[in-house]
Write an enzyme that holds these catalytic residues in place. Sequence first.
Site, PDB file in Angstrom:
ATOM      1  N   SER A 116       0.809  -1.218   0.000  1.00 16.42           N
ATOM      2  CA  SER A 116       0.000   0.000   0.000  1.00 16.42           C
ATOM      3  C   SER A 116       0.842   1.269   0.000  1.00 16.42           C
ATOM      4  CB  SER A 116      -0.932   0.010   1.218  1.00 16.42           C
ATOM      5  OG  SER A 116      -1.782  -1.115   1.198  1.00 16.42           O
ATOM      6  N   HIS A 150       0.588   4.693   4.500  1.00 16.35           N
ATOM      7  CA  HIS A 150       0.008   5.234   3.265  1.00 16.35           C
ATOM      8  C   HIS A 150       0.500   6.659   3.013  1.00 16.35           C
ATOM      9  CE1 HIS A 150      -3.702   2.334   3.507  1.00 16.35           C
ATOM     10  NE2 HIS A 150      -2.550   1.704   3.374  1.00 16.35           N
TER      11      HIS A 150
END
Length: 397
Positions: free
Chosen positions: A294, A345
């Site tokens: 991610s 992220h």
Amino acid sequence: MSFREDYIFWRLAYFLLMEQDYRLMAISDDRRELWLENTAIKRAPVVRLLRHELDWSNWLQRDIQLTAANGEKIRKRFMRRRLNVVSMYVSKYPPVDDYEHLLKAPYTPLETSQTNVTPILFTQGHEEEAFDQLNTLFQNGARHWHFRDAYEESEVQSLEQLVLTGAVQKEEKDRNLLEYGNPFFTYLFIAVQVAVFLLLEINGGSTNTDTLIRFGAKFNPLILDGEWWRFFTPIFLHIGVLHLLMNTMALYYLGTMVEKIFGRWRFLWIYLFSGFLGSVASFVFTPNLSAGASGAIFGCFGALLFFGFVNRSLFFRTIGMNVIVVIIINLIFGFTVPGIDNSGHIGGLIGGFLAAGVSYVPSQRNWSLQATFFLLSFLLTVFLLWTGYHGGFFRIA
């Protein structure tokens, strides 16, 4: 027929496209209406050029209102706070009734004060005033133009072809920016993460904590013990089949797009640095075990944002709005759903933006900006690593 107004129309189009570096946004089927944009020109980022014989001022007023409505759609697409649209009319004669009040000030719709339309009329007897306005809008204006009383149709056709050829060449240049390379590492990374997932499943399961730690998940105590490679290995590990499927699908769409724009080796650098910085951010801000691509995938978003930073006009004409909306949705999702490593992220997003700034866009160079981004990347990495190895924010709290 004199074709004088037709020649003026295409001379204006040539001036905007070839001399003022506008891009053609739209052209009508009869080639008598052009929409052009150049966001670098603040006074006239969007120009609408129309070849039409004006009759009554009511028609002109309605057309200005419609132009404002179209301009508002463009403003929203470009995500601009305000937008000035210049609407140029080329006609042999002005309207037969009173129309001067429509030209005294830019038109602003009552329902929005964010889009203005400035009409300019190029008509016989009023061309001098129109060219004065043109010179006010553009530094390199058109004061030196002198038009004959009549032109041959072949002259108009030659000028029209010159303009349209130039527009096609600019479009091809833009396409080359978006399709510089052919994806390779994207498919390689997909294959690697699927293979690693199968390896995890064979050796205890991808949701088993011991298995994840054994194969290199981000686990702060072992990083503090010297296992620095855990900043990289989590990029290729996934926790459960849903995690793998979501990241694989995201990598397929985003990775191919970024690799096409930046090329293979720049993409390799962007992806790995983003994944690394995402792991480092997770190491600093959360003690939880984590794994997944991610951070690197958010790095692809960051790279696209940098592309928009250096090619704003092209970015918002093509992928910009969709990219920004998807980023916002993913960040909101990360902050509202428990168990998601949002620090990883955000770290990846920042890492991708910085990495793209270091490598820059193919066929474009800005050494001072690249050096600045390299320095920022280095300082941020050192700061985060120092913070993480000296306790991390989660411990300080």
